[in-house]
Design a protein around this motif. Structure first.
Motif, PDB file in Angstrom:
ATOM      1  N   PRO A 173       0.839  -1.198   0.000  1.00 42.55           N
ATOM      2  CA  PRO A 173       0.000   0.000   0.000  1.00 42.55           C
ATOM      3  C   PRO A 173       0.879   1.256   0.000  1.00 42.55           C
ATOM      4  O   PRO A 173       2.037   1.222   0.422  1.00 42.55           O
ATOM      5  CB  PRO A 173      -0.785  -0.115   1.315  1.00 42.55           C
ATOM      6  N   ARG A 174       0.337   2.350  -0.482  1.00 45.19           N
ATOM      7  CA  ARG A 174       1.078   3.612  -0.439  1.00 45.19           C
ATOM      8  C   ARG A 174       1.338   4.009   1.013  1.00 45.19           C
ATOM      9  O   ARG A 174       0.591   3.637   1.923  1.00 45.19           O
ATOM     10  CB  ARG A 174       0.287   4.711  -1.145  1.00 45.19           C
ATOM     11  N   VAL A 175       2.423   4.744   1.215  1.00 40.35           N
ATOM     12  CA  VAL A 175       2.719   5.230   2.559  1.00 40.35           C
ATOM     13  C   VAL A 175       1.520   6.016   3.081  1.00 40.35           C
ATOM     14  O   VAL A 175       0.978   6.888   2.398  1.00 40.35           O
ATOM     15  CB  VAL A 175       3.980   6.119   2.550  1.00 40.35           C
ATOM     16  N   GLY A 176       1.070   5.672   4.278  1.00 41.23           N
ATOM     17  CA  GLY A 176      -0.088   6.337   4.874  1.00 41.23           C
ATOM     18  C   GLY A 176      -1.401   5.639   4.624  1.00 41.23           C
ATOM     19  O   GLY A 176      -2.378   5.893   5.332  1.00 41.23           O
ATOM     20  N   ALA A 177      -1.466   4.779   3.602  1.00 40.30           N
ATOM     21  CA  ALA A 177      -2.703   4.019   3.353  1.00 40.30           C
ATOM     22  C   ALA A 177      -2.962   3.099   4.538  1.00 40.30           C
ATOM     23  O   ALA A 177      -2.035   2.556   5.145  1.00 40.30           O
ATOM     24  CB  ALA A 177      -2.572   3.214   2.079  1.00 40.30           C
ATOM     25  N   ARG A 178      -4.231   2.915   4.861  1.00 40.28           N
ATOM     26  CA  ARG A 178      -4.589   2.089   6.015  1.00 40.28           C
ATOM     27  C   ARG A 178      -5.179   0.757   5.561  1.00 40.28           C
ATOM     28  O   ARG A 178      -5.966   0.706   4.623  1.00 40.28           O
ATOM     29  CB  ARG A 178      -5.596   2.825   6.904  1.00 40.28           C
ATOM     30  N   VAL A 179      -4.777  -0.286   6.254  1.00 36.48           N
ATOM     31  CA  VAL A 179      -5.245  -1.637   5.946  1.00 36.48           C
ATOM     32  C   VAL A 179      -5.712  -2.286   7.238  1.00 36.48           C
ATOM     33  O   VAL A 179      -5.008  -2.236   8.256  1.00 36.48           O
ATOM     34  CB  VAL A 179      -4.130  -2.488   5.311  1.00 36.48           C
ATOM     35  N   LEU A 198      -7.868   1.338   2.760  1.00 41.47           N
ATOM     36  CA  LEU A 198      -8.328   2.716   2.692  1.00 41.47           C
ATOM     37  C   LEU A 198      -7.193   3.598   2.185  1.00 41.47           C
ATOM     38  O   LEU A 198      -6.167   3.747   2.854  1.00 41.47           O
ATOM     39  CB  LEU A 198      -8.783   3.206   4.072  1.00 41.47           C
ATOM     40  N   ASP A 199      -7.383   4.154   0.998  1.00 40.32           N
ATOM     41  CA  ASP A 199      -6.355   4.954   0.362  1.00 40.32           C
ATOM     42  C   ASP A 199      -7.041   6.123  -0.332  1.00 40.32           C
ATOM     43  O   ASP A 199      -8.236   6.058  -0.642  1.00 40.32           O
ATOM     44  CB  ASP A 199      -5.615   4.087  -0.670  1.00 40.32           C
ATOM     45  N   ASP A 200      -6.285   7.205  -0.587  1.00 41.08           N
ATOM     46  CA  ASP A 200      -6.904   8.328  -1.281  1.00 41.08           C
ATOM     47  C   ASP A 200      -7.093   8.050  -2.766  1.00 41.08           C
ATOM     48  O   ASP A 200      -7.723   8.830  -3.478  1.00 41.08           O
ATOM     49  CB  ASP A 200      -6.097   9.613  -1.073  1.00 41.08           C
ATOM     50  N   SER A 260     -21.492  -6.786   8.586  1.00 37.11           N
ATOM     51  CA  SER A 260     -21.471  -5.327   8.727  1.00 37.11           C
ATOM     52  C   SER A 260     -20.675  -4.907   9.955  1.00 37.11           C
ATOM     53  O   SER A 260     -19.953  -3.902   9.926  1.00 37.11           O
ATOM     54  CB  SER A 260     -22.895  -4.777   8.790  1.00 37.11           C
ATOM     55  N   VAL A 261     -20.783  -5.684  11.023  1.00 40.38           N
ATOM     56  CA  VAL A 261     -20.020  -5.384  12.239  1.00 40.38           C
ATOM     57  C   VAL A 261     -18.520  -5.582  11.994  1.00 40.38           C
ATOM     58  O   VAL A 261     -17.690  -4.784  12.448  1.00 40.38           O
ATOM     59  CB  VAL A 261     -20.501  -6.262  13.406  1.00 40.38           C
ATOM     60  N   MET A 262     -18.180  -6.636  11.258  1.00 41.53           N
ATOM     61  CA  MET A 262     -16.770  -6.876  10.970  1.00 41.53           C
ATOM     62  C   MET A 262     -16.162  -5.750  10.137  1.00 41.53           C
ATOM     63  O   MET A 262     -14.998  -5.383  10.317  1.00 41.53           O
ATOM     64  CB  MET A 262     -16.588  -8.214  10.251  1.00 41.53           C
ATOM     65  N   VAL A 263     -16.955  -5.181   9.228  1.00 38.87           N
ATOM     66  CA  VAL A 263     -16.459  -4.050   8.431  1.00 38.87           C
ATOM     67  C   VAL A 263     -16.183  -2.854   9.344  1.00 38.87           C
ATOM     68  O   VAL A 263     -15.143  -2.191   9.227  1.00 38.87           O
ATOM     69  CB  VAL A 263     -17.440  -3.683   7.316  1.00 38.87           C
ATOM     70  N   ARG A 264     -17.109  -2.578  10.240  1.00 40.81           N
ATOM     71  CA  ARG A 264     -16.881  -1.488  11.196  1.00 40.81           C
ATOM     72  C   ARG A 264     -15.575  -1.695  11.956  1.00 40.81           C
ATOM     73  O   ARG A 264     -14.763  -0.765  12.118  1.00 40.81           O
ATOM     74  CB  ARG A 264     -18.037  -1.414  12.209  1.00 40.81           C
ATOM     75  N   ARG A 265     -15.370  -2.900  12.423  1.00 43.53           N
ATOM     76  CA  ARG A 265     -14.189  -3.178  13.246  1.00 43.53           C
ATOM     77  C   ARG A 265     -12.911  -3.187  12.415  1.00 43.53           C
ATOM     78  O   ARG A 265     -11.852  -2.777  12.902  1.00 43.53           O
ATOM     79  CB  ARG A 265     -14.373  -4.511  13.974  1.00 43.53           C
ATOM     80  N   ALA A 266     -13.002  -3.664  11.176  1.00 43.25           N
ATOM     81  CA  ALA A 266     -11.828  -3.647  10.311  1.00 43.25           C
ATOM     82  C   ALA A 266     -11.387  -2.220  10.022  1.00 43.25           C
ATOM     83  O   ALA A 266     -10.189  -1.916  10.008  1.00 43.25           O
ATOM     84  CB  ALA A 266     -12.122  -4.380   9.002  1.00 43.25           C
ATOM     85  N   ALA A 270      -7.827  -0.563  11.173  1.00 41.69           N
ATOM     86  CA  ALA A 270      -6.922  -0.309  10.050  1.00 41.69           C
ATOM     87  C   ALA A 270      -5.703   0.496  10.490  1.00 41.69           C
ATOM     88  O   ALA A 270      -5.821   1.525  11.151  1.00 41.69           O
ATOM     89  CB  ALA A 270      -7.672   0.426   8.947  1.00 41.69           C
ATOM     90  N   GLN A 271      -4.540  -0.014  10.104  1.00 37.84           N
ATOM     91  CA  GLN A 271      -3.265   0.610  10.473  1.00 37.84           C
ATOM     92  C   GLN A 271      -2.566   1.110   9.217  1.00 37.84           C
ATOM     93  O   GLN A 271      -2.633   0.478   8.161  1.00 37.84           O
ATOM     94  CB  GLN A 271      -2.372  -0.396  11.193  1.00 37.84           C
ATOM     95  N   PRO A 272      -1.858   2.225   9.314  1.00 37.51           N
ATOM     96  CA  PRO A 272      -1.194   2.764   8.137  1.00 37.51           C
ATOM     97  C   PRO A 272       0.120   2.075   7.826  1.00 37.51           C
ATOM     98  O   PRO A 272       0.797   1.564   8.721  1.00 37.51           O
ATOM     99  CB  PRO A 272      -0.937   4.221   8.522  1.00 37.51           C
ATOM    100  N   ARG A 273       0.444   2.042   6.549  1.00 42.76           N
ATOM    101  CA  ARG A 273       1.783   1.631   6.148  1.00 42.76           C
ATOM    102  C   ARG A 273       2.714   2.792   6.448  1.00 42.76           C
ATOM    103  O   ARG A 273       2.465   3.929   6.066  1.00 42.76           O
ATOM    104  CB  ARG A 273       1.835   1.298   4.660  1.00 42.76           C
TER     105      ARG A 273
END
Length: 276
Positions: A173-179, A198-200, A260-266, A270-273
């Motif tokens: 992932p790009r620097v700052g992208a969250r996974v 999650l990326d821009d 849907s709950v798992m998506v919320r928690r994921a 989510a942590q950034p690269r």
């Protein structure tokens, strides 16, 4: 367990030739954590077991050129303990730490896990969200497939006869992208899981363990993309609706709610690269 002949090739070409020679009566294994259990239970009875542990090409593990290259014979434990991966893709390390137990992680390999294609395993969902590819080699030469296309269904893959998975490539992932990856598990295997990127530039939402193979949820991804990852409630509702649309089984509303709950928690996990 039925008798079998054990082969220990030193290179990929020899392993391919053995698979080609013995056909459906031969199976390649690295860790054998799934295969040997099936053999003990009598569900698999290969006459020829091909041990790939001596094949150096299957054990490469490196981070370079904005991608992670994982040999199909690399163990879960080795990925879990890799410092660069922990820094650049912490969600993958967190996932690997949750795979089964330490005995399995010490022996089991990522390639074996993906080739077994158990719907309730962990890695496939996150790797699909990360747009991973797999390299395959067989009698007709080599080819590369997106993991999303390699996984066909429950215990079914695109592997051709006498073909071997050699490596998994994951774009970093790009620097700052969250996974993020979050799962609800009973007896070590996920009952339902969610992976988000999650990326821009792009967003991905995938659900695992509810269907025969990881399920993309582009509607939820679009919500997160348009809201810069902030509208988690709408993304969760989009996930619930998508799962209801494909899940016609008993208890489908409950399963959709879990997704849907798992998506919320994921998203929350989510942590950034980080840059090295």
């Amino acid at each position: 367990m039925s008798p079998f002949e054990l082969h220990r090739p030193d290179d990929l070409l020899s392993a391919v030739r053995l698979l080609e020679k013995y056909g459906d009566d031969a199976v390649l294994h690295m860790g054998g954590t799934e295969l040997l259990l099936l053999m003990k239970l009598g569900f698999a009875q290969p006459g020829h077991l091909i041990d790939g542990k001596r094949i150096a090409d299957l054990k490469r593990l490196e981070v370079a050129d904005d991608r992670l290259t994982i040999g199909a014979g690399v163990t879960h434990r080795r990925i879990e303990r890799h410092r660069d991966i922990a820094h650049m893709m912490p969600a993958l390390v967190s996932l690997e730490k949750a795979v089964a137990n330490i005995r399995v992680r010490n022996a089991g390999t990522l390639g074996g896990n993906l080739c077994f294609a158990e719907p309730h395993s962990d890695p496939a969902t996150l790797l699909a969200a990360l747009d991973a590819t797999v390299d395959l080699v067989g009698p007709q030469g080599g080819r590369t497939l997106p993991l999303r296309e390699f996984l066909i269904g429950a215990f079914a893959t695109a592997l051709a006869p006498a073909e071997i998975m050699t490596r998994i490539t994951v774009p970093l992932p790009r620097v700052g992208a969250r996974v993020g990856y979050h799962r609800l598990a009973l007896k070590e295997r996920p009952t339902v899981a969610a992976a988000v990127v999650l990326d821009d530039r792009r967003c991905e939402v995938w659900i695992g363990a509810l269907t025969a193979k990881p399920l993309p949820v582009p509607e939820a991804a679009a919500v997160l993309a348009s809201s810069a990852g902030r509208d988690v409630t709408a993304a969760a509702e989009a996930t619930r609706a998508a799962v209801l649309a494909v899940d016609a089984g008993e208890g489908d509303d409950y399963r959709a709610q879990l997704a849907s709950v798992m998506v919320r928690r994921a998203v929350a996990d989510a942590q950034p690269r980080l840059a090295l």
